[in-house]
Every structure is written in C-alpha cells, then in structure tokens.
Design an enzyme around this catalytic site. Structure first.
Site, short mmCIF file in Angstrom:
data_model
loop_
_atom_site.label_atom_id
_atom_site.label_comp_id
_atom_site.label_asym_id
_atom_site.label_seq_id
_atom_site.Cartn_x
_atom_site.Cartn_y
_atom_site.Cartn_z
N HIS A 96 -2.20 -7.81 -5.33
CA HIS A 96 -1.69 -7.39 -6.45
C HIS A 96 -1.46 -7.79 -7.67
CE1 HIS A 96 -3.99 -3.72 -4.89
NE2 HIS A 96 -3.20 -3.24 -3.75
N ARG B 183 0.06 -12.75 1.44
CA ARG B 183 -0.79 -11.48 1.00
C ARG B 183 -2.29 -12.00 0.94
NH1 ARG B 183 -0.36 -5.07 -0.21
NH2 ARG B 183 -0.01 -6.15 -2.12
N GLU C 62 -3.27 1.05 6.29
CA GLU C 62 -3.41 1.90 4.91
C GLU C 62 -4.55 3.70 4.65
OE1 GLU C 62 -2.90 -1.43 1.82
OE2 GLU C 62 -4.45 -2.50 3.18
#
Length: 258
Positions: free
Chosen positions: A43, A68, A144
């Site tokens: 992100h 990540r 998630e």
C-alpha cells in the site's frame, strides 16, 4: 540479528512501518530503537529499486529488515530475499494452497523452490548466508479475510509457515465492520483472539498491526509476538500537526530567531 534471535530472548518484536520511499527517512527510523522495520510495497509508494536503497540504510543498524510484498507472487518474494530482507509479510493468504506457494518461495531446495542468487543478501548477512538462509528468514501469512478465517487451521498447518500477521482493517471489512486501527468492536476483536489462539495451538508466531503504543502493549500481553506501531508517514504528519497546532494556539506574537 534475526526475528528468531529476538524471540529466543523471550520478548516480542517491536516493528515500525516504512512507506516513504527514501533512504535517509529509513535510516532515521532505523536509529530510533525498533527491533524490526517493514518496508511496505503493497500500500505504500515504494518500488523495488527504492526498497533496496531503504534496506541499505537499515543496514547501518542491527534492526531486522522486513518487506511486505504487494501480493502472492513467488518472483517478488524471492527478489526481496535476494535483496537482503530477513522477513516477508505476504497479504491475502486465504488458503493452505496460498500458504504453500508463499512458503515454497522462502526456502531453498529441498525445503522449497527459492532460486539461488542472493546478490545483496550475501553482503548484508555474510558469505555463509546461503547455508543459514532457510532458518534466518521468517515468513508471515496475512490473515485478513473471512476466507482465511474459514481455512485458518489448514493455513497454520503448513509446515514451513513461521507466523501469521493480522491486518485488522481488511479483516474488519471482510466481517462487515468499520476498518480501523486498534479495533474494539467484538465482531473484529473476537476473531483476532481466535486467530491468536489457533496460531499458538499450531506453534506459530503471531503479529498484528496497531495504531498506538498502548494497544500494542495490550496485544503483547495477550500473547502476540510481533506488533507494529505506526509508520514513518504517520509519525511525520503527527509531529508536524502538533507543531502547527502549538504555534496556532500561542498566537502570532512568536518571534523566530535566525
């Protein structure tokens, strides 16, 4: 230093988050006392070339470097490992098959199918890195989604998976709740506690993303092994906002000395 070394000391790892694509910003963060720092390629606005510069900056300290990755793609998992990361967080792991694909990219044969070419990892971690790599590297599967909850025990049963990492915002969305840091809604906190309990049952480490030191401490007290508190961008924005607010509250009679 590796995550396993931190955990062998019987303590949780304190993780910071890097989303600003800049070596100096990463170096500043690395000198603030974190155990680990995670470069966010999902992100954030960090690409691979910037990630390498950030890893070089982190190497000025003993902080454990983590990335990540953007998605479940064995190619980028292997590439960041070759760049010298010692931990990989992979988003949206929704099945045991996903977890097996992910973990196979973390290990050399015969444990996995990672391709050999540790071009920077040798520099960062020593010439004997290839012999130690399989045990140095920690793989986190992000839990998630509702699908991941349904397949949780199967995911946790994958032998080469080291840990899980909870993304509370996406988990909340998946469960029909408001996405936020530090959730208090039982719709979200209940599954978080369930994920933690099942991870412990399977002998896996558990991490979670938080938005405050107090919430992170509470998660460690519950048994989490790895907690993230904020990001470089959020810290910069918060510090700037406080300075501006302090100035506005004082008024316009402040004199600046040059």
């Amino acid at each position: 230093m590796s995550l396993n070394a931190i955990w062998s000391e019987g303590r949780a790892a304190l993780n910071g988050w890097l989303s600003i694509p800049d070596g100096f910003a990463s170096e500043v963060m690395a000198h603030q006392g974190w155990d680990t720092l995670t470069i966010d390629m999902q992100h954030g606005i960090v690409d691979y070339a910037y990630a390498v510069r950030m890893l070089t900056a982190i190497s000025t300290t003993q902080v454990v470097p983590i990335v990540r990755v953007p998605w479940l793609d064995p190619g980028i998992v292997m590439k960041v490992l070759d760049a010298g990361v010692l931990g990989v967080i992979c988003p949206m792991i929704n099945s045991a098959e996903d977890a097996e694909i992910f973990t196979s990219a973390l290990r050399y044969a015969p444990r996995g199918r990672r391709s050999f070419g540790p071009i920077r990892a040798n520099l960062a971690h020593g010439a004997d890195y290839p012999k130690r790599a399989d045990d140095l590297v920690t793989g986190f599967a992000m839990i998630e989604t509702r699908a991941a909850l349904d397949a949780l025990d199967a995911i946790l049963a994958v032998p080469e998976l080291d840990a899980i990492y909870i993304g509370p915002a996406d988990l909340a969305l998946s469960l029909g709740a408001e996405p936020r840091f530090d959730p208090v809604d039982p719709v979200v906190t209940g599954p978080i506690e369930h994920i933690l309990a099942r991870a412990k049952h399977h002998g896996k480490r558990a991490g979670i993303h938080t938005g405050s030191a107090s919430y992170a401490r509470a998660m460690v007290e519950k048994g989490f092994d790895f907690v993230t508190i904020g990001s470089d961008a959020r810290f910069m924005a918060a510090g700037a906002a406080r300075a501006v607010a302090d100035f506005r509250n004082v008024g316009n009679d402040v004199k600046i000395a040059y």
